[in-house]
Scaffold this active site. Structure first.
Site, short mmCIF file in Angstrom:
data_model
loop_
_atom_site.label_atom_id
_atom_site.label_comp_id
_atom_site.label_asym_id
_atom_site.label_seq_id
_atom_site.Cartn_x
_atom_site.Cartn_y
_atom_site.Cartn_z
N GLU A 123 14.55 5.08 30.55
CA GLU A 123 14.89 3.63 30.50
C GLU A 123 16.02 3.38 29.50
O GLU A 123 16.04 2.37 28.80
CB GLU A 123 13.66 2.78 30.09
CG GLU A 123 12.46 2.96 31.00
CD GLU A 123 12.42 2.01 32.19
OE1 GLU A 123 13.28 1.11 32.27
OE2 GLU A 123 11.54 2.19 33.05
C1 LIG Z 1 9.74 12.34 32.74
C2 LIG Z 1 11.03 11.69 33.13
C3 LIG Z 1 11.05 10.71 34.11
C4 LIG Z 1 12.24 10.13 34.50
N1 LIG Z 1 12.23 9.21 35.54
C5 LIG Z 1 13.42 8.78 36.03
C6 LIG Z 1 13.43 7.97 37.23
O1 LIG Z 1 12.39 7.61 37.78
N2 LIG Z 1 14.64 7.62 37.72
C7 LIG Z 1 15.82 7.98 37.14
O2 LIG Z 1 16.86 7.62 37.64
N3 LIG Z 1 15.83 8.75 36.01
C8 LIG Z 1 14.67 9.16 35.45
N4 LIG Z 1 14.66 9.95 34.33
C9 LIG Z 1 15.91 10.34 33.72
C10 LIG Z 1 16.19 9.62 32.42
O3 LIG Z 1 16.45 8.27 32.67
C11 LIG Z 1 17.36 10.34 31.71
O4 LIG Z 1 16.85 11.60 31.28
C12 LIG Z 1 17.90 9.55 30.56
O5 LIG Z 1 18.58 8.42 31.02
C13 LIG Z 1 18.85 10.36 29.67
O6 LIG Z 1 19.82 11.00 30.42
P1 LIG Z 1 20.09 12.58 30.22
O7 LIG Z 1 18.79 13.26 30.31
O8 LIG Z 1 21.18 12.98 31.14
O9 LIG Z 1 20.59 12.69 28.72
P2 LIG Z 1 22.09 12.54 28.23
O10 LIG Z 1 22.67 11.30 28.77
O11 LIG Z 1 22.81 13.80 28.45
O12 LIG Z 1 21.86 12.34 26.67
C14 LIG Z 1 21.64 13.43 25.76
C15 LIG Z 1 21.71 12.87 24.34
O13 LIG Z 1 23.01 12.32 24.10
C16 LIG Z 1 22.91 10.96 23.75
N5 LIG Z 1 24.02 10.22 24.32
C17 LIG Z 1 24.44 10.19 25.61
N6 LIG Z 1 25.48 9.35 25.75
C18 LIG Z 1 25.72 8.83 24.53
C19 LIG Z 1 26.67 7.91 24.02
N7 LIG Z 1 27.56 7.28 24.78
N8 LIG Z 1 26.62 7.62 22.71
C20 LIG Z 1 25.72 8.19 21.90
N9 LIG Z 1 24.79 9.06 22.31
C21 LIG Z 1 24.80 9.39 23.62
C22 LIG Z 1 21.57 10.49 24.30
O14 LIG Z 1 21.08 9.36 23.62
C23 LIG Z 1 20.71 11.73 24.11
O15 LIG Z 1 20.22 11.78 22.81
C24 LIG Z 1 13.46 10.51 33.89
C25 LIG Z 1 13.45 11.48 32.88
C26 LIG Z 1 12.26 12.07 32.50
C27 LIG Z 1 12.29 13.13 31.44
#
Ligand SMILES: Cc1cc2nc3c(=O)[nH]c(=O)nc-3n(C[C@H](O)[C@H](O)[C@H](O)COP(=O)(O)OP(=O)(O)OC[C@H]3O[C@@H](n4cnc5c(N)ncnc54)[C@H](O)[C@@H]3O)c2cc1C
Length: 585
Positions: A399
């Site tokens: 979220e």
């Molecule tokens: C159990 C689970 C259920 C999920 N369910 C859904 C779902 O139903 N639908 C769906 O669409 N997604 C879902 N997700 C995905 C989830 O929304 C994403 O994992 C989340 O948005 C983070 O994206 P990422 O994993 O690519 O991390 P990244 O975006 O790669 O982030 C990695 C780190 O970098 C930081 N970061 C990234 N960009 C920036 C920035 N601009 N400035 C500062 N810091 C930054 C982040 O805060 C984090 O600490 C789910 C994930 C999990 C683990």
């Protein structure tokens, strides 16, 4: 229809500038709200919690039948008009249901994807035809929904999605790509999918599992939430009719972000419910576990933890119900139309982000201390403490990660200030004049929590000073200054929490009013110390020399908060937690 009593309509973020006034609090819940709580509590206690072990074995037939039961009980359609099978209740009712379901985290995730991520976008953006086709099944729980935004290469940067929608001659689309981490992915019937039309225009689509070319990947091996399905969603030339575009082509960001705004508010409710129930587990264990010949609940170190768990949850609960009241008032004034709903979700996006960060971090604190109170038993599977601990960690990731939400809070405030939606710049100027004047206005006479109310007003001014200085220093480049933004967010979160808690405790006529006042005293005392440190480090990162000295002198004049004895009120709260074997407010 159950509604909170209408109060004055207040714009989002206004708490930073104005006195808190009359806010909605849990003490104002009606008998009808209590009935909803009873239904939801009973469902979770008698049907969901006993099913958790089987859900963790990936029994998705059981997961589907629990969603269906939620539908039978009316819990999936709290926000949905009756014409689609919903019960159209107020946001306080949504919180109540979210809090109950939040006690069983794996099921809460399934439930949240259904109600927050599948039903909300259809409710806000669906055409009449789409709503009639899909909402009744989702609300009844016969159709299970999911939300497919993230991809392996684009999580936070959701608009960087690679999934593609190729427009066909007849106006329909062919969707291709792979979505990642999709909650309910293993058994959902319906997906809200985001893809770029012709590789460019980010758009939301309604995709049925029955469409050819739709398949789910393998279940992810996760740290926690083993009872919730998380899989990739594979789309191979999936034909999607034009009638299944959700919202407008190229306007998918509106769908994605507004859904997340409401999702964050609901996630906070689930975190709040999870915390309340775990405070009960911690209290019961501490009362029974004996070391050195006495219950560990009698040790000051443990009492401190029990009290702090309750105080932090009290802060989140106060912000949550206040925000529910704000949203309900805005919806009430706007007649509840779809346009009003969207405008309202945007209006309170700042509060939703604050709640998401505050609630998820409060819950992690509570669960971590619960493991600690359980000692070795907290680390083994015989007790639920370790499961709670693992299950909750993801709340800070999905979220919108807490980093992204922290950036959003001051970022949105600054944007509103520049656009003139919030008179923040005028308030910052007035504050500068005030600080140059020989002395600040004399304090009011002492009444209930007057000292704390004055401290909150001072914290608001500090927040204004830090944000105003940041806006002046960096101008349009403020977005690049993440360290200052995240510190500002932490100050703003403390301000909203303290403001909500003091307003609630002052107005409370409940049996627990004195205990609530104790919680407010401790929270404000500790927050004032935190805010001062945060402000000092933010100001020192922006200025040096005479200018910094002037700013720090102004900060000292503003935040003249005399520390109070927090041991005594904490002991009182801890005693109430232990006596009640649970959250005492
Ligand atoms: C159990 C689970 C259920 C999920 N369910 C859904 C779902 O139903 N639908 C769906 O669409 N997604 C879902 N997700 C995905 C989830 O929304 C994403 O994992 C989340 O948005 C983070 O994206 P990422 O994993 O690519 O991390 P990244 O975006 O790669 O982030 C990695 C780190 O970098 C930081 N970061 C990234 N960009 C920036 C920035 N601009 N400035 C500062 N810091 C930054 C982040 O805060 C984090 O600490 C789910 C994930 C999990 C683990």
């Amino acid at each position: 229809m159950t509604t909170t009593t209408p109060m004055q309509k207040v714009p989002g973020g206004a708490w930073l500038l104005d006195d808190s006034g009359d806010i909605f609090t849990p003490e104002k819940l009606t008998d009808e709200h209590r009935l909803i709580a009873q239904t939801a509590d009973e469902f979770v206690r008698t049907e969901v919690t006993p099913a958790l072990d089987r859900l963790e074995q990936k029994d998705w037939t059981l997961a589907r039948s629990l969603v269906r039961r939620g539908g039978d009980l009316g819990l999936l359609g709290i926000d949905v008009p009756e014409m689609f099978g919903g019960v159209a209740l107020d946001k306080a009712s949504s919180i109540i249901v979210g809090e109950a379901v939040g006690r069983a985290a794996s099921f809460a995730t399934t439930f949240g994807a259904q109600t927050g991520l599948a039903i909300t976008p259809l409710l806000c953006f669906g055409t009449d035809d789409q709503q009639q086709r899909y909402l009744p099944g989702l609300v009844a729980g016969t159709t299970v929904g999911a939300y497919a935004l993230s991809e392996s290469g684009s999580g936070s940067d959701a608009l960087g999605a690679k999934a593609r929608a190729t427009r066909q001659e007849d106006g329909s689309f062919l969707l291709s790509g792979e979505k990642m981490w999709i909650t309910n992915g293993g058994f959902a019937d319906l997906f809200i999918v985001f893809a770029k039309v012709d590789g460019e225009h980010f758009t939301a689509f309604i995709v049925e599992r029955a469409f050819s070319g739709v398949s789910s990947g393998k279940e992810e091996h996760k740290l926690g939430l083993h009872g919730s399905s998380t899989t990739p969603l594979v789309l191979q030339d999936v034909p999607v009719p034009a009638a299944n575009v959700l919202g407008e082509v190229g306007r998918g960001h509106k769908v994605a972000f507004n859904v997340l705004n409401y999702g964050r508010f609901k996630l906070a409710a689930m975190c709040s419910g999870g915390a309340k129930s775990v405070i009960g587990e911690a209290a019961a264990y501490a009362a029974e576990r004996r070391q050195f010949g006495q219950p560990i609940a009698t040790f000051g170190a443990i009492r401190h933890k029990l009290a702090e768990m309750a105080i932090r949850e009290y802060a989140v609960e106060s912000m949550l119900y206040r925000t529910a009241g704000l949203i309900d008032n805005a919806l009430h004034d706007g007649g509840g139309s779809r346009e009003t709903m969207l405008a309202t979700l945007e209006e309170f996006a700042i509060e939703a982000s604050i709640l998401k960060v505050a609630a998820s971090e409060m819950l992690d604190y509570v669960l971590d201390e619960n493991v600690q109170i359980h000692g070795g038993n907290g680390f083994v599977r015989d007790y639920p403490a370790e499961r709670h601990y693992r299950d909750a960690r993801v709340n800070r990731i999905f979220e919108g990660t807490n980093e992204i939400n922290r950036l959003l809070v001051p970022g949105m405030l600054a944007r509103r200030a520049v656009k003139g939606g919030l008179p923040l710049i005028a308030a910052a100027r007035k504050l500068q004049d005030e600080l140059l004047a020989p002395s600040l206005p004399e304090p009011l006479a002492d009444g209930i929590l007057d000292t704390e109310a004055r401290a909150v007003n001072a914290m608001k001014k500090v927040a204004l000073m830090v944000l105003g200085t940041a806006m002046q220093t960096y101008g349009e480049k403020l977005a690049d200054e993440q360290e200052v933004l995240t510190v500002s967010a932490d100050i703003l979160i403390d301000v909203f929490a303290c403001d909500s808690v003091v307003a609630r405790a002052r107005a409370s006529r409940a049996r627990t009013a004195e205990l609530q006042a104790s919680a407010a005293r401790v929270l404000v005392n500790d927050a004032a110390g935190r805010v001062e440190l945060l402000a000092r480090s933010a100001l020192a990162s922006m200025h040096e020399g005479d200018m910094l000295r002037t700013l720090l002198a102004a900060l000292r004049r503003l935040l003249k908060v005399t520390p109070v004895n927090t041991v005594v009120p904490r002991r009182g709260i801890a005693e109430a937690v232990v006596a009640r074997r649970g959250y005492p407010f």
